[in-house]
Design an enzyme around this catalytic site. Structure first.
Site, PDB file in Angstrom:
ATOM      1  N   HIS A  54      11.935  27.410 -30.851  1.00 36.52           N
ATOM      2  CA  HIS A  54      12.063  26.862 -29.492  1.00 36.52           C
ATOM      3  C   HIS A  54      11.689  27.899 -28.430  1.00 36.52           C
ATOM      4  CE1 HIS A  54      14.918  23.445 -30.940  1.00 36.52           C
ATOM      5  NE2 HIS A  54      13.634  23.134 -31.059  1.00 36.52           N
ATOM      6  N   HIS A  57      13.584  30.775 -27.049  1.00 37.06           N
ATOM      7  CA  HIS A  57      13.874  31.837 -28.014  1.00 37.06           C
ATOM      8  C   HIS A  57      12.660  32.725 -28.291  1.00 37.06           C
ATOM      9  CE1 HIS A  57      17.863  30.188 -29.341  1.00 37.06           C
ATOM     10  NE2 HIS A  57      17.366  29.201 -28.629  1.00 37.06           N
ATOM     11  N   HIS A 108      19.206  22.422 -36.885  1.00 42.20           N
ATOM     12  CA  HIS A 108      18.742  22.393 -35.490  1.00 42.20           C
ATOM     13  C   HIS A 108      17.218  22.290 -35.474  1.00 42.20           C
ATOM     14  CE1 HIS A 108      18.647  23.333 -31.214  1.00 42.20           C
ATOM     15  NE2 HIS A 108      17.858  24.365 -31.453  1.00 42.20           N
ATOM     16  N   ASP A 130      20.675  28.943 -32.676  1.00 42.82           N
ATOM     17  CA  ASP A 130      21.256  27.682 -32.190  1.00 42.82           C
ATOM     18  C   ASP A 130      21.874  26.865 -33.325  1.00 42.82           C
ATOM     19  OD1 ASP A 130      20.451  28.299 -29.651  1.00 42.82           O
ATOM     20  OD2 ASP A 130      18.832  26.828 -29.546  1.00 42.82           O
ATOM     21  N   HIS A 168      23.806  30.641 -26.886  1.00 41.20           N
ATOM     22  CA  HIS A 168      24.094  29.953 -25.613  1.00 41.20           C
ATOM     23  C   HIS A 168      25.566  30.059 -25.247  1.00 41.20           C
ATOM     24  CE1 HIS A 168      20.212  27.884 -24.964  1.00 41.20           C
ATOM     25  NE2 HIS A 168      20.145  27.818 -26.286  1.00 41.20           N
TER      26      HIS A 168
HETATM   27 ZN   LIG Z   1      16.869  25.785 -30.140  1.00 33.97          ZN
END
Ligand SMILES: [Zn+2]
Length: 257
Positions: A54, A57, A108, A130, A168
């Site tokens: 993602h 990241h 994820h 994540d 996060h």
């Molecule tokens: Zn992610």
């Protein structure tokens, strides 16, 4: 060793570990806070560890590699720009003189990996991207509930004093949901109070520990009868098996306000 969560974007942490000379960073979605830290502390960036593809990241990876010559490590099976040393479960890499073991944690994303070091200044350390959050877990964008449950089982089996470095700051909203699932969990009530105090002081709630998460995180507790009952009470169609209960919890969280 110094372990620092560098804030980025709305609620990301870029985990930064250094020994006074050399540093590593995990999932640098933005190069700028990392460059500022390297310059301020006169550190050499030795390695960049990536957990999944993602953008929040990997967005800073190319700039950091170009500026510092750091080696980039990442998952074997995700769309991440080269050059990259691709890793999968069973692989190890030595960074800052410490051995990091790779754990496959699909759910994820389909190729998500985590990095585990058995001893950093006397404690194990986990960079889990994540997959595991304090009080919660990542959304299932590419994987199935069965995959995510199996991934979380692996992480939950790590030593209790493992420091859990999540990407996060979702803790308070996760704990609101956890309270709805387990209103009678007193450790959860105490933990929520401690985290609210930290956030009121603009401090991170992380790292957490595996033992802490075993006590308060509904996604690590879905096999407990009280948690399974709450899931079935929320969705009466949930079949009595572990994966179905986990899937209901994840769906409930997606809709939770
Ligand atoms: Zn992610």
């Amino acid at each position: 060793m110094n372990l620092i969560p560098l804030p980025a974007f709305q609620d990301n942490y870029l985990w930064f570990l250094h020994d006074g000379h050399r540093a590593l960073v995990v999932d640098p979605g933005d190069a700028q806070p990392v460059m500022a830290m390297l310059q301020r502390e006169s550190l050499q960036l030795e390695a960049i560890l990536v957990t999944h593809h993602h953008m929040d990241h990997i967005g800073g990876v190319d700039e950091l590699r170009d500026a510092t010559g750091a080696q980039v490590f990442g998952p074997a099976n995700e769309r991440i720009p080269e050059p990259l040393i691709r890793l999968t479960e069973g692989d190890n890499t030595v960074v800052l003189g410490h051995t990091f073991h790779v754990i496959d944690v699909p759910g994820h994303t389909s190729g998500h990996i985590a990095y585990y070091c058995a001893d950093v200044d006397g404690h194990p350390l986990l960079f889990c991207g994540d997959t595991l959050f304090s009080g919660g877990c990542g959304r299932l964008f590419e994987g199935t509930p069965a995959q995510m449950l199996a991934s979380l089982d692996k992480l939950a089996a790590l030593p209790g004093d493992t420091q859990v470095c999540c990407t996060h700051e979702y803790t308070l909203s996760n704990l609101k949901f956890a309270r709805a699932v387990e209103p009678g969990n007193t450790e959860l009530i105490h933990y929520q109070q401690r985290c609210e105090e930290l956030r009121a002081g603009k401090l991170p709630t992380l790292p957490s520990t595996i033992e802490q998460e075993r006590q308060i995180n509904p996604f690590l507790r879905s096999r407990l009868e009280g948690v399974a009952q709450a899931a079935r009470a929320h969705d009466g169609a949930t079949p009595p098996d572990d994966v179905a209960v986990f899937a209901t919890l994840r769906q409930w969280k997606n809709e939770f306000k």
